[in-house]
Design a protein around this motif. Structure first.
Motif, PDB file in Angstrom:
ATOM      1  N   TYR B  35       0.841  -1.181   0.000  1.00 16.14           N
ATOM      2  CA  TYR B  35       0.000   0.000   0.000  1.00 16.14           C
ATOM      3  C   TYR B  35       0.886   1.244   0.000  1.00 16.14           C
ATOM      4  O   TYR B  35       1.973   1.248   0.574  1.00 16.14           O
ATOM      5  N   PRO B  43      -4.260   4.574   3.327  1.00 18.53           N
ATOM      6  CA  PRO B  43      -3.436   3.746   2.443  1.00 18.53           C
ATOM      7  C   PRO B  43      -4.179   3.389   1.160  1.00 18.53           C
ATOM      8  O   PRO B  43      -5.386   3.163   1.181  1.00 18.53           O
ATOM      9  N   PHE B  45      -4.184   0.740  -2.126  1.00 17.31           N
ATOM     10  CA  PHE B  45      -3.730  -0.582  -2.537  1.00 17.31           C
ATOM     11  C   PHE B  45      -2.911  -0.526  -3.813  1.00 17.31           C
ATOM     12  O   PHE B  45      -3.318   0.105  -4.795  1.00 17.31           O
ATOM     13  N   GLN B  48      -1.224  -7.180  -4.548  1.00 16.45           N
ATOM     14  CA  GLN B  48      -1.326  -8.308  -3.637  1.00 16.45           C
ATOM     15  C   GLN B  48      -0.709  -9.529  -4.289  1.00 16.45           C
ATOM     16  O   GLN B  48      -0.959  -9.801  -5.469  1.00 16.45           O
ATOM     17  N   ARG B  55      -2.074 -11.410  -7.435  1.00 12.57           N
ATOM     18  CA  ARG B  55      -3.506 -11.713  -7.346  1.00 12.57           C
ATOM     19  C   ARG B  55      -4.354 -10.451  -7.375  1.00 12.57           C
ATOM     20  O   ARG B  55      -5.581 -10.526  -7.450  1.00 12.57           O
ATOM     21  N   GLY B  56      -3.719  -9.315  -7.297  1.00 11.82           N
ATOM     22  CA  GLY B  56      -4.468  -8.069  -7.350  1.00 11.82           C
ATOM     23  C   GLY B  56      -3.551  -6.912  -7.648  1.00 11.82           C
ATOM     24  O   GLY B  56      -2.385  -6.909  -7.260  1.00 11.82           O
ATOM     25  N   SER B  94      -1.078 -11.636   5.357  1.00  9.98           N
ATOM     26  CA  SER B  94      -2.231 -12.378   5.857  1.00  9.98           C
ATOM     27  C   SER B  94      -2.028 -13.847   5.544  1.00  9.98           C
ATOM     28  O   SER B  94      -1.225 -14.219   4.691  1.00  9.98           O
ATOM     29  N   GLY B  96      -4.241 -16.101   4.326  1.00  8.17           N
ATOM     30  CA  GLY B  96      -4.871 -16.679   3.163  1.00  8.17           C
ATOM     31  C   GLY B  96      -5.143 -15.643   2.101  1.00  8.17           C
ATOM     32  O   GLY B  96      -4.901 -14.453   2.286  1.00  8.17           O
ATOM     33  N   GLN B  97      -5.645 -16.102   0.997  1.00  5.66           N
ATOM     34  CA  GLN B  97      -5.941 -15.193  -0.097  1.00  5.66           C
ATOM     35  C   GLN B  97      -7.349 -14.643  -0.015  1.00  5.66           C
ATOM     36  O   GLN B  97      -7.620 -13.534  -0.447  1.00  5.66           O
ATOM     37  N   GLY B  98      -8.235 -15.431   0.540  1.00  3.26           N
ATOM     38  CA  GLY B  98      -9.636 -15.077   0.455  1.00  3.26           C
ATOM     39  C   GLY B  98     -10.012 -13.835   1.226  1.00  3.26           C
ATOM     40  O   GLY B  98      -9.277 -13.361   2.080  1.00  3.26           O
ATOM     41  N   ALA B  99     -11.197 -13.307   0.908  1.00  3.95           N
ATOM     42  CA  ALA B  99     -11.715 -12.171   1.648  1.00  3.95           C
ATOM     43  C   ALA B  99     -11.952 -12.585   3.095  1.00  3.95           C
ATOM     44  O   ALA B  99     -11.993 -13.752   3.426  1.00  3.95           O
ATOM     45  N   SER B 100     -12.127 -11.630   3.939  1.00  2.00           N
ATOM     46  CA  SER B 100     -12.334 -11.881   5.364  1.00  2.00           C
ATOM     47  C   SER B 100     -11.113 -12.509   6.004  1.00  2.00           C
ATOM     48  O   SER B 100     -11.230 -13.346   6.905  1.00  2.00           O
ATOM     49  N   THR B 101      -9.958 -12.114   5.554  1.00  2.33           N
ATOM     50  CA  THR B 101      -8.720 -12.567   6.175  1.00  2.33           C
ATOM     51  C   THR B 101      -8.013 -11.352   6.762  1.00  2.33           C
ATOM     52  O   THR B 101      -7.710 -10.417   6.048  1.00  2.33           O
ATOM     53  N   ALA B 103      -5.501  -8.711   7.898  1.00  2.00           N
ATOM     54  CA  ALA B 103      -4.201  -8.276   7.386  1.00  2.00           C
ATOM     55  C   ALA B 103      -3.456  -7.541   8.481  1.00  2.00           C
ATOM     56  O   ALA B 103      -4.011  -6.698   9.173  1.00  2.00           O
TER      57      ALA B 103
END
Lengths: 114, 114
Positions: B35, B43, B45, B48, B55-56, B94, B96-101, B103
């Motif tokens: 960031y 911040p 982005f 990622q 991945r992003g 973080s 994992g990769q998924g949302a709701s992880t 950071a």
């Protein structure tokens, strides 16, 4: 574009008061929200998070409320202390972003006087 | 346990130069995000990486690039520096990769371009 914003850039409270910091988000697809605290010269520090299937979550002296109907997020700090003085950011993780790509608002500076 | 570590903490570069910033994630974390935080803003982005793959990507010019190594550490490279690249560069890791992880952020690298 879509972004997360905060209602007030600054908030001043007395020690012992309860503080409420507000945040409006614009992406209805967002499913995960986080509040961060950032002290001068430091990176953001995780405070509390909430998922979109919840309305309220409590931590130690902090509570996050999520109102999906009006896309509003708030952070409540009970018995605010001088050490709570910092910049507070809300952040959202949308389904359009891979992984933990967070979208931050501009922040609210909380000043606590004793 | 060591948190997210970034190096260097501060550096000064001249316009047109190149810079490399480094990040070591929390042990066991496979995802690293970068960031940019301009003074007074939240911040933004940049990238990622998860399992060494991008991945992003945020809305930043091609002068910005990054990579992740087999040990999950990461580098952010910026070419042809501009005065506007002066900012605090934050790394977050973080599990994992998924949302709701959740950071976790490092302390950041303060880059000044003169």
């Amino acid at each position: 574009g879509e972004s997360v914003g905060l209602h007030l850039p600054t908030l001043s409270v007395q020690e012992g008061d309860n503080s409420i910091i507000n945040c409006a988000y614009s992406n209805s697809a967002s499913d995960y929200f986080i509040w961060y605290k950032q002290e001068s010269g430091k990176g953001p520090q995780f405070i509390i998070d909430i998922r979109s299937n919840m309305d309220k979550r409590q931590g130690q002296r902090v509570t996050v409320l999520l109102n999906k109907t009006v896309k509003h997020l708030s952070l409540q700090i009970a018995a605010t202390q001088p050490g709570d003085s910092a910049v507070y950011f809300c952040a959202e993780n949308t389904v359009d972003q891979a992984g933990t790509a967070l979208i931050f608002g501009k922040g609210t500076t909380l000043s606590v006087s004793s | 346990d060591a948190g997210v570590t970034q190096s260097p903490t501060h550096l000064i570069k001249t316009r047109g130069q190149h810079v490399t910033l480094r990040c070591s994630p929390i042990s066991g974390h496979k995802s690293v995000s970068w960031y940019q935080q301009v003074l007074g803003q939240g911040p933004q982005f940049i990238f990622q990486y998860y399992e060494k793959e991008e991945r992003g990507r945020g809305n930043f010019p091609d002068r910005f690039s990054a990579r992740q190594f087999p040990n999950y550490s990461s580098e952010l490279n910026v070419n042809a520096l501009l005065l506007g690249d002066s900012a605090l560069y934050l790394c977050a890791s973080s599990s994992g990769q998924g949302a709701s992880t959740e950071a976790f952020f490092g302390q950041g690298t303060r880059l000044t371009v003169v």
